[in-house]
Design an enzyme around this catalytic site. Structure first.
Site, mmCIF file in Angstrom:
data_model
loop_
_atom_site.group_PDB
_atom_site.id
_atom_site.type_symbol
_atom_site.label_atom_id
_atom_site.label_comp_id
_atom_site.label_asym_id
_atom_site.label_seq_id
_atom_site.Cartn_x
_atom_site.Cartn_y
_atom_site.Cartn_z
ATOM 1 N N GLY B 85 1.110 -0.930 0.285
ATOM 2 C CA GLY B 85 0.079 -0.255 -0.288
ATOM 3 C C GLY B 85 0.848 0.839 0.098
ATOM 4 O O GLY B 85 1.646 1.171 -0.404
ATOM 5 N N SER B 117 5.616 -5.817 -1.317
ATOM 6 C CA SER B 117 5.762 -3.784 -1.884
ATOM 7 C C SER B 117 6.201 -3.224 -0.579
ATOM 8 O O SER B 117 7.343 -3.694 -0.368
ATOM 9 C CB SER B 117 4.139 -3.363 -2.328
ATOM 10 N N ALA B 118 5.049 -2.375 0.258
ATOM 11 C CA ALA B 118 5.069 -1.697 1.131
ATOM 12 C C ALA B 118 6.158 -2.556 2.795
ATOM 13 O O ALA B 118 6.508 -1.610 3.103
ATOM 14 C CB ALA B 118 4.370 -0.178 1.777
ATOM 15 N N HIS B 154 8.774 -3.407 -7.357
ATOM 16 C CA HIS B 154 8.219 -2.487 -8.505
ATOM 17 C C HIS B 154 8.619 -1.811 -9.711
ATOM 18 O O HIS B 154 8.377 -1.540 -10.333
ATOM 19 C CB HIS B 154 6.828 -1.895 -8.351
ATOM 20 N N GLU B 189 8.271 -7.124 -10.895
ATOM 21 C CA GLU B 189 7.182 -7.088 -10.530
ATOM 22 C C GLU B 189 7.736 -8.957 -10.878
ATOM 23 O O GLU B 189 7.854 -9.616 -11.905
ATOM 24 C CB GLU B 189 6.151 -6.800 -11.005
#
Lengths: 238, 238
Positions: B85, B117-118, B154, B189
């Site tokens: 997020g 991700s985060a 990413h 990714e």
């Protein structure tokens, strides 16, 4: 108060600042000396030389803010131009060199402010809507607040069929609005904002801008649009 | 120490976490209870429910870190999963809820750590290589440091002929390296990192990763590559 806030400094296939020559000529009328703030890039001398070359066409003499006592430079100049690069690096230096308050003060007293990209981000109340990577940590995200709303420079529309799973720019701004109740103007490349005291207008490329507000559908803004109402913004940051 | 750090949680056209089911199955063997950390998104309940649904296939029972005293939850779980997020929002909450040290401690004592991700960004020494917008200000950029180098999730290659004038991802990472002397692994990714104590390997999509170091040409890393040497990193941050 006279501001020119550019989304970007260079258009594809054109020289540095060339796409905005008309708008620059307007705000620089009567300006003989300008202080360039190069701290968003690592090479201060090279960046200042590039700005000096581009602004020579407007009959303006350019000093870099790193070349002498910046307060002395500000006092002998009629304009300040904060160049683009990395917003976090720029803001860290503005704090380290204690330049935010003097810039705010000089601009309130008539010094012209020009910003492009990161230089436009730091004209907002905070840098919370920059696109840049947080490569260094400034002591705070608060910036000079020459306008009372947020700007997202280099605004990009979602691309149909894009398979990249990172958030789109619109999704990032919607996340900003989940946390903060402050309008965000997404300025597409080639556009700029021109403020004269209580008057604010969008200029530049026909693509225009997109205005995001909490709880409302985004609104398309066309060049020439009067945005003076945005200067009444009372933002709430979390 | 057992870590699984995903570049992204969802592949195009697939369900949440589906593309990484094999790697998740491996690290979750022996795990019955898992604490999900949903703070990177605004909707904690909805996000936790999504994770619980995806992990039910692995026979894992999921609690959200917001649902009870998180220390109690950590102590009764064999794994922690930090979802993606906005990295700034996530890190602000990890500080506000005083969770960084307990996570570091539990993971050092055998609790499996999964990030996407985060959640991968906050497993690095700092969040200085996140792609996210700084929508809120955490008290510091320092994160849990479960690996001693930086990751850019990413990761995106420059696109030939792109006329957008914002920096490419590679240019952003080069700016990071101007300020900091720390390797950055740009994870495309579909890829992930798997750490077992002093062993570190890249897995996932054949596109692989790109490793950036100060003063060196970027290096392509293929899935299966042994990256254990990166665990010896002594980073220098400015």
């Amino acid at each position: 108060m006279r501001l020119l806030l550019l989304s970007n400094s260079t258009a594809p296939g054109r020289r540095y600042l060339e796409h905005a020559a008309g708008a620059l000529g307007d705000v620089l009328s009567g300006v003989r000396r300008l202080v360039f703030v190069p701290f968003a890039l690592a090479d201060h001398d090279g960046y200042t030389a590039r700005a000096a070359e581009a602004l020579a066409a407007h009959g303006v003499e350019v000093s870099g803010a790193h070349e002498d006592d910046p307060i002395k430079l500000f006092n002998s100049a009629q304009a300040v131009f904060v160049g683009g690069g990395n917003t976090f690096r720029l803001l860290r230096e503005l704090y380290a060199r204690e330049l935010l308050a003097p810039i705010r003060d000089r601009v309130a007293h008539g010094t012209v402010y020009i910003g492009s990209s990161a230089g436009t981000n730091v004209a907002c109340p905070t840098i919370r809507t920059t696109n840049d990577m947080p490569i260094v940590q400034p002591p705070a995200f608060e910036a000079s607040g020459l306008v009372p709303f947020q700007i997202n420079p280099h605004y990009l529309d979602p691309v149909d069929g894009d398979t990249h799973m990172g958030e789109t720019r619109e999704e990032r701004i919607e996340q900003f609005l989940e946390e903060n109740d402050v309008p965000v103007l997404g300025m597409r490349e080639g556009t700029w904002l021109h403020r004269e005291d209580s008057s604010l207008a969008l200029g530049g490329a026909t693509a225009g801008a997109r205005l995001f507000r909490r709880g409302a559908e985004p609104e398309e803004i066309k060049p020439g649009a009067d945005l003076s109402g945005l200067l009444e913004t009372v933002g709430r940051y979390r």
